[in-house]
Structure formats: C-alpha cells, structure tokens
Design a protein around this motif. Structure first.
Motif, PDB file in Angstrom:
ATOM      1  N   VAL A  40       0.759  -1.156   0.000  1.00  0.00           N
ATOM      2  CA  VAL A  40      -0.016   0.050  -0.149  1.00  0.00           C
ATOM      3  C   VAL A  40       0.811   1.346   0.064  1.00  0.00           C
ATOM      4  O   VAL A  40       1.766   1.518   0.866  1.00  0.00           O
ATOM      5  CB  VAL A  40      -1.013  -0.001   1.131  1.00  0.00           C
ATOM      6  N   GLU A  41       0.724   2.031  -1.122  1.00  0.00           N
ATOM      7  CA  GLU A  41       1.432   3.136  -1.098  1.00  0.00           C
ATOM      8  C   GLU A  41       0.736   4.186  -0.505  1.00  0.00           C
ATOM      9  O   GLU A  41       0.063   5.320  -1.022  1.00  0.00           O
ATOM     10  CB  GLU A  41       1.814   3.671  -2.496  1.00  0.00           C
ATOM     11  N   PHE A  46       6.998  11.644  -2.622  1.00  0.00           N
ATOM     12  CA  PHE A  46       7.465  10.466  -3.509  1.00  0.00           C
ATOM     13  C   PHE A  46       8.350   9.668  -2.864  1.00  0.00           C
ATOM     14  O   PHE A  46       8.562   8.594  -3.006  1.00  0.00           O
ATOM     15  CB  PHE A  46       8.410  11.314  -4.774  1.00  0.00           C
ATOM     16  N   ALA A  47       9.310  10.523  -2.038  1.00  0.00           N
ATOM     17  CA  ALA A  47      10.355   9.515  -1.246  1.00  0.00           C
ATOM     18  C   ALA A  47       9.823   8.678  -0.380  1.00  0.00           C
ATOM     19  O   ALA A  47      10.283   7.399  -0.256  1.00  0.00           O
ATOM     20  CB  ALA A  47      11.187  10.465  -0.230  1.00  0.00           C
ATOM     21  N   GLU A  48       8.552   8.845   0.369  1.00  0.00           N
ATOM     22  CA  GLU A  48       8.120   8.004   1.209  1.00  0.00           C
ATOM     23  C   GLU A  48       7.576   6.546   0.374  1.00  0.00           C
ATOM     24  O   GLU A  48       7.782   5.422   0.870  1.00  0.00           O
ATOM     25  CB  GLU A  48       7.061   8.498   2.279  1.00  0.00           C
ATOM     26  N   ASN A  49       6.867   6.905  -0.687  1.00  0.00           N
ATOM     27  CA  ASN A  49       6.376   5.955  -1.342  1.00  0.00           C
ATOM     28  C   ASN A  49       7.230   5.081  -2.184  1.00  0.00           C
ATOM     29  O   ASN A  49       7.340   3.837  -2.311  1.00  0.00           O
ATOM     30  CB  ASN A  49       5.368   6.679  -2.358  1.00  0.00           C
ATOM     31  N   ALA A  50       8.653   5.523  -2.556  1.00  0.00           N
ATOM     32  CA  ALA A  50       9.538   5.018  -3.235  1.00  0.00           C
ATOM     33  C   ALA A  50      10.126   3.838  -2.028  1.00  0.00           C
ATOM     34  O   ALA A  50      10.462   2.835  -2.369  1.00  0.00           O
ATOM     35  CB  ALA A  50      10.561   6.022  -3.693  1.00  0.00           C
ATOM     36  N   LEU A  51      10.342   4.350  -1.102  1.00  0.00           N
ATOM     37  CA  LEU A  51      10.969   3.565   0.106  1.00  0.00           C
ATOM     38  C   LEU A  51       9.969   2.260   0.423  1.00  0.00           C
ATOM     39  O   LEU A  51      10.503   1.253   0.613  1.00  0.00           O
ATOM     40  CB  LEU A  51      11.376   4.285   1.498  1.00  0.00           C
ATOM     41  N   ILE A  52       8.529   2.453   0.524  1.00  0.00           N
ATOM     42  CA  ILE A  52       7.659   1.464   0.811  1.00  0.00           C
ATOM     43  C   ILE A  52       7.717   0.351  -0.027  1.00  0.00           C
ATOM     44  O   ILE A  52       7.979  -0.589   0.105  1.00  0.00           O
ATOM     45  CB  ILE A  52       6.149   2.285   0.756  1.00  0.00           C
ATOM     46  N   ASP A  69       9.271   6.333  -7.540  1.00  0.00           N
ATOM     47  CA  ASP A  69       7.974   7.109  -7.484  1.00  0.00           C
ATOM     48  C   ASP A  69       8.180   8.417  -8.195  1.00  0.00           C
ATOM     49  O   ASP A  69       9.063   8.983  -8.005  1.00  0.00           O
ATOM     50  CB  ASP A  69       7.634   7.187  -5.994  1.00  0.00           C
ATOM     51  N   SER A  70       7.288   8.459  -9.052  1.00  0.00           N
ATOM     52  CA  SER A  70       7.275   9.647  -9.906  1.00  0.00           C
ATOM     53  C   SER A  70       6.016  10.105 -10.406  1.00  0.00           C
ATOM     54  O   SER A  70       4.969   9.586 -10.329  1.00  0.00           O
ATOM     55  CB  SER A  70       8.143   9.097 -11.412  1.00  0.00           C
ATOM     56  N   GLY A  71       5.962  11.261 -11.037  1.00  0.00           N
ATOM     57  CA  GLY A  71       4.806  12.033 -11.688  1.00  0.00           C
ATOM     58  C   GLY A  71       5.346  13.466 -12.054  1.00  0.00           C
ATOM     59  O   GLY A  71       6.506  13.814 -12.261  1.00  0.00           O
ATOM     60  N   VAL A  72       4.323  14.039 -12.568  1.00  0.00           N
ATOM     61  CA  VAL A  72       4.288  15.202 -13.118  1.00  0.00           C
ATOM     62  C   VAL A  72       3.886  16.442 -12.222  1.00  0.00           C
ATOM     63  O   VAL A  72       2.956  16.117 -11.609  1.00  0.00           O
ATOM     64  CB  VAL A  72       3.311  15.594 -14.540  1.00  0.00           C
ATOM     65  N   ALA A  73       4.671  17.468 -12.052  1.00  0.00           N
ATOM     66  CA  ALA A  73       4.383  18.498 -11.031  1.00  0.00           C
ATOM     67  C   ALA A  73       4.237  19.786 -12.047  1.00  0.00           C
ATOM     68  O   ALA A  73       5.393  20.370 -12.494  1.00  0.00           O
ATOM     69  CB  ALA A  73       5.678  18.730 -10.142  1.00  0.00           C
ATOM     70  N   VAL A  74       3.023  20.160 -12.030  1.00  0.00           N
ATOM     71  CA  VAL A  74       2.776  21.619 -12.758  1.00  0.00           C
ATOM     72  C   VAL A  74       2.811  22.972 -11.836  1.00  0.00           C
ATOM     73  O   VAL A  74       2.261  23.016 -10.953  1.00  0.00           O
ATOM     74  CB  VAL A  74       1.410  21.425 -13.288  1.00  0.00           C
ATOM     75  N   VAL A 119       9.348  14.496 -12.212  1.00  0.00           N
ATOM     76  CA  VAL A 119       9.846  14.431 -11.055  1.00  0.00           C
ATOM     77  C   VAL A 119      10.214  12.729 -10.860  1.00  0.00           C
ATOM     78  O   VAL A 119       9.225  12.036 -10.943  1.00  0.00           O
ATOM     79  CB  VAL A 119       9.284  14.783  -9.704  1.00  0.00           C
ATOM     80  N   SER A 120      11.429  12.264 -10.704  1.00  0.00           N
ATOM     81  CA  SER A 120      11.600  10.949 -10.164  1.00  0.00           C
ATOM     82  C   SER A 120      12.195  10.557  -8.736  1.00  0.00           C
ATOM     83  O   SER A 120      13.296  11.350  -8.729  1.00  0.00           O
ATOM     84  CB  SER A 120      12.495  10.224 -11.336  1.00  0.00           C
ATOM     85  N   THR A 121      11.745   9.932  -7.888  1.00  0.00           N
ATOM     86  CA  THR A 121      12.343   9.970  -6.741  1.00  0.00           C
ATOM     87  C   THR A 121      12.713   8.381  -6.595  1.00  0.00           C
ATOM     88  O   THR A 121      11.955   7.289  -6.849  1.00  0.00           O
ATOM     89  CB  THR A 121      11.443  10.174  -5.458  1.00  0.00           C
ATOM     90  N   ILE A 122      13.834   8.007  -6.768  1.00  0.00           N
ATOM     91  CA  ILE A 122      14.496   6.529  -6.691  1.00  0.00           C
ATOM     92  C   ILE A 122      14.985   6.293  -5.093  1.00  0.00           C
ATOM     93  O   ILE A 122      15.832   6.928  -4.827  1.00  0.00           O
ATOM     94  CB  ILE A 122      15.633   6.459  -7.591  1.00  0.00           C
ATOM     95  N   ALA A 123      14.394   5.220  -4.503  1.00  0.00           N
ATOM     96  CA  ALA A 123      15.076   4.519  -3.385  1.00  0.00           C
ATOM     97  C   ALA A 123      15.728   3.212  -3.815  1.00  0.00           C
ATOM     98  O   ALA A 123      15.366   2.501  -4.435  1.00  0.00           O
ATOM     99  CB  ALA A 123      13.942   4.329  -2.473  1.00  0.00           C
ATOM    100  N   LEU A 124      16.881   3.135  -2.827  1.00  0.00           N
ATOM    101  CA  LEU A 124      17.862   1.933  -2.862  1.00  0.00           C
ATOM    102  C   LEU A 124      17.788   1.239  -1.469  1.00  0.00           C
ATOM    103  O   LEU A 124      18.097   2.048  -0.781  1.00  0.00           O
ATOM    104  CB  LEU A 124      19.272   2.350  -3.487  1.00  0.00           C
ATOM    105  N   VAL A 125      17.323   0.109  -1.582  1.00  0.00           N
ATOM    106  CA  VAL A 125      17.380  -0.572  -0.279  1.00  0.00           C
ATOM    107  C   VAL A 125      18.064  -1.903  -0.643  1.00  0.00           C
ATOM    108  O   VAL A 125      17.755  -2.677  -1.558  1.00  0.00           O
ATOM    109  CB  VAL A 125      15.786  -0.922   0.052  1.00  0.00           C
TER     110      VAL A 125
END
Length: 205
Positions: A40-41, A46-52, A69-74, A119-125
């Motif tokens: 569940v995201e 973005f950072a929290e969802n990428a880590l999840i 976790d990415s999207g468009v920011a207007v 915007v792209s937020t990438i999490a490495l775990v």
C-alpha cells in the motif's frame, strides 16, 4: 560478473526504461522486474512511497531493490498532480484519462504559464543478510524541467510523455517526449538523472 537488482514495479514500461538507463552506465547490473505483492503506497511524498516499494521488494526477493515513485508537477497547480499523477482521473490507473483531464484543467492557461517538471524519486534498499533489517537505504531525486503541450503528440513513452516538452530544445523544432526515441529519453530523463546520483552507492554493492 553480472549482479541482479530488482526494480519494484509491475509496469513493464518502467522495467524496460530502467534497463536502458542502467545499461548505459552499469552494464554489470541486470535489472529484473518484481513479481511479488504490491504494498500500500500510503506515503505523503515521492520519497516515502519509493521507500515503501523498495523495502517490500527487497524483503520479498532478498535482492537489492530499486523503486521509483514519479509524476508530473505543474507549477501553476502548485506541484499537482504530484504523487497522485497515476490516479489523477480516478481510482483506476488510466494514463489516457489522466492526460486528458490535466489538459482540460489547463485549457485556459497559455505559455509561459504551462511550466512543469517530471519528478523521479528513486529509493535503493539493500537487505541485510540473515536478517529482516536493511543494510542500506538511500533516496535520490531527479527533475526534468519543461512545459506542457496543449494536445498529445507522439506515440512513444508512457504516462504523460505525449504532452511533456522538455526544456533545452531548439525553438520551432521542439518535440514532446512521446516523439523522442527510447534511447533519447533514457539519456536525459528525470529517472536517468536520479540514477546517476545513485552511482557511488551502486558501486558499493
């Protein structure tokens, strides 16, 4: 020696795009898709969802995991759709409906007020061997600046690509990302920028 790294997504378009990005700088890493349960995201950015997503994939597979976790920011919309980009038109993911709703909402907005960013937020775990804990967690962000077209152009890419015009193109010859080749996008995109920022950490794997 090739090392596997799992990408925490069921989206084949993202897997293919990441594979191209990774191959350009780290050919020793083999990106594989994630076939486990989707978490569940419920993050608020973005950072929290990428880590999840990355934590879920690392636990399920035992492999180092990447999650985007990415999207468009207007700009004129205060950064929306943002983390709601994939569901902007409702609870069901519908890329075409999302795109057309956003265009409709901006129908009275002319240049230069259609500025936007991908915007792209990438999490490495990285999982800890023999433990449920993680040996490493790190988050980076990439932003691709541009503006939104007034109508879709091009059949390439996915999501909002057909309406996003990246900055830095020659006036009069500007193309949406939907008109770019996959190789062009992989070299310049928000995901490519974020992945490059991960370079030193990936070298330690």
């Amino acid at each position: 020696m090739t090392q596997q790294i799992v990408l925490a997504t069921h989206n084949p378009h993202k897997v293919a795009e990441f594979a191209r990005i990774v191959a350009a700088t780290r050919p020793d890493l083999h990106v594989i898709g994630y076939d486990g349960p989707e978490p569940v995201e419920d993050g608020v950015n973005f950072a929290e969802n990428a880590l999840i997503k990355a934590r879920a994939a690392a636990r399920h597979t035992g492999l180092a995991a990447l999650a985007d976790d990415s999207g468009v920011a207007v700009a004129v919309m205060g950064g929306a759709p943002g983390i709601f980009s994939a569901y902007w038109a409702g609870h069901k993911k519908d890329a075409v409906a999302n795109m057309h709703l956003l265009l409709d909402q901006l129908s009275d907005i002319a240049d230069p007020h259609r500025k936007a960013s991908f915007v792209s937020t990438i999490a490495l775990v990285v999982p800890e061997k023999g433990s449920t804990a993680f040996a490493m967690e790190h988050v980076v962000e990439g932003r691709w600046h541009g503006r939104l077209a007034t109508e879709p152009r091009g059949d390439g890419g996915f999501g909002y690509d057909p309406i996003f015009i990246p900055d830095g193109q020659e006036p009069g010859a500007e193309r949406t990302v939907g008109e770019w080749s996959p190789e062009e996008k992989a070299a310049a995109s928000h995901r490519a920028q974020a992945f490059i920022a991960l370079g030193p950490l990936l070298s330690a794997l």
